[in-house]
Enzyme design. Structure first.
Site, mmCIF file in Angstrom:
data_model
loop_
_atom_site.group_PDB
_atom_site.id
_atom_site.type_symbol
_atom_site.label_atom_id
_atom_site.label_comp_id
_atom_site.label_asym_id
_atom_site.label_seq_id
_atom_site.Cartn_x
_atom_site.Cartn_y
_atom_site.Cartn_z
ATOM 1 C CE1 TYR A 53 5.812 -0.706 -6.258
ATOM 2 C CE2 TYR A 53 7.278 -0.338 -4.411
ATOM 3 C CZ TYR A 53 6.240 -1.013 -4.978
ATOM 4 O OH TYR A 53 5.607 -1.994 -4.255
ATOM 5 N N PRO A 215 -1.703 -1.956 4.956
ATOM 6 C CG PRO A 215 -0.122 -1.019 6.393
ATOM 7 C CD PRO A 215 -0.276 -1.582 5.004
ATOM 8 N N GLY A 218 -4.721 1.339 1.496
ATOM 9 C CA GLY A 218 -4.445 2.433 0.576
ATOM 10 C C GLY A 218 -4.953 3.775 1.065
ATOM 11 N N GLY A 219 -5.045 3.957 2.382
ATOM 12 C CA GLY A 219 -5.548 5.209 2.952
ATOM 13 C C GLY A 219 -7.025 5.175 3.273
ATOM 14 C CG LEU A 221 -8.804 0.515 6.981
ATOM 15 C CD1 LEU A 221 -7.919 -0.699 7.168
ATOM 16 C CD2 LEU A 221 -10.024 0.436 7.904
ATOM 17 N N GLY A 223 -10.110 6.842 7.248
ATOM 18 C CA GLY A 223 -11.438 7.412 7.426
ATOM 19 C C GLY A 223 -11.650 8.731 6.722
#
Length: 284
Positions: A53, A215, A218-219, A221, A223
């Site tokens: 990373y 969860p 990747g953003g 959800l 919206g």
């Protein structure tokens, strides 16, 4: 913040783990410090990272995330002892042929490099980032067993493993009487539930802990994305090869339709899609 046991082990971790793969590119060091400080104030004592990373992966930035986390520990003496620290190895770290994979050579080099960057003597949970078909599984597991016996690592885990790969690893660890993977990191969210089919019941049966990544897809959800507009510049969906992978996963009409239906159901009930998506993964 609730505590949970990590699988069958005696290790207790907060049920929310802070992922850090934006530290060092999307987030500079002060911003990364602020995020970790906020997590700490909220009771989160579980931090996950990886040697490769931040994303997007670039040879001039590999290791930057671990370096930032190490600097944070150095700036806050005492927090390292109270933190459950997880990291990973396998990814390509340079143009040298042995600076990648899960050979004994690379694992031994990778752990020492991570410990230096993280400014610590040990890593609580050391995970293989993904399966390495080019290295015998027993070579990988014996090397990880040596790290646990040396004290550099406390527990081992895996990420992005398929069901048969995890089963093979657990069987081999039992056969050789060496340490086993006590945790797995799968991609899992309300839009992507492949984990439910075999891996989740197998983990329940074998007492393997689960740290779900993505969860919030990747953003997606949250919206915030609109189907009629391109992905925002500098966001998860535009980060080089990783951005392309995220677009393939989620930037589809069916996924936008699912988000619209979820928002239409939960918003009148006073619940944000972000909140519900995280709660759903925790409930599973």
């Amino acid at each position: 913040m609730k505590l949970k046991k990590m699988g069958r082990t005696g290790l207790k971790v907060t049920e929310v783990c802070l992922g850090t793969m934006t530290f060092g590119h999307q987030c500079d060091q002060p911003t990364s410090f602020a995020i970790m400080d906020r997590a700490w104030a909220g009771g989160i004592n579980f931090i996950d990272t990886a040697d490769v990373y931040p994303l997007p992966v670039a040879m001039d930035t590999v290791g930057a995330t671990e370096t930032i986390i190490g600097n944070w520990f150095a700036a806050h003496p005492g927090r390292r002892h109270e933190t459950i620290l997880a990291s990973k190895c396998n990814a390509t770290m340079s143009d040298k042929p042995n600076d990648q994979g899960l050979s004994r050579r690379h694992i031994m080099d990778a752990i020492d490099a991570s410990l230096r960057r993280l400014q610590t003597d040990f890593i609580d949970l050391y995970q293989v980032h993904f399966y390495d078909a080019n290295t015998p599984l027993d070579e990988t597991l014996r090397a990880l067993d040596d790290l646990v016996r040396s004290g550099k690592v406390r527990y081992i885990g895996c990420s992005n493993y398929r069901g048969y790969q995890l089963a093979s690893a657990l069987h081999l660890s039992d056969k050789l009487n060496i340490v086993r993977y006590d945790c797995i990191q799968p991609r899992y969210n309300v839009l992507f539930r492949e984990f439910d089919n075999e891996l989740l019941p197998y983990c329940q049966q074998e007492g393997v802990g689960v740290i779900a990544f993505n969860p919030l897809a990747g953003g997606f959800l949250t919206g915030k994305h609109k189907r009629e507009a391109p992905p925002e510049a500098g966001g998860r969906f535009t980060l080089g090869a990783a951005g392309e992978r995220y677009r393939q996963r989620y930037w589809q009409e069916a996924q936008f339709d699912a988000v619209d239906r979820l928002k239409a159901f939960f918003e009148p009930r006073g619940k944000s899609l972000t909140q519900v998506s995280v709660a759903w993964v925790l409930a599973q």
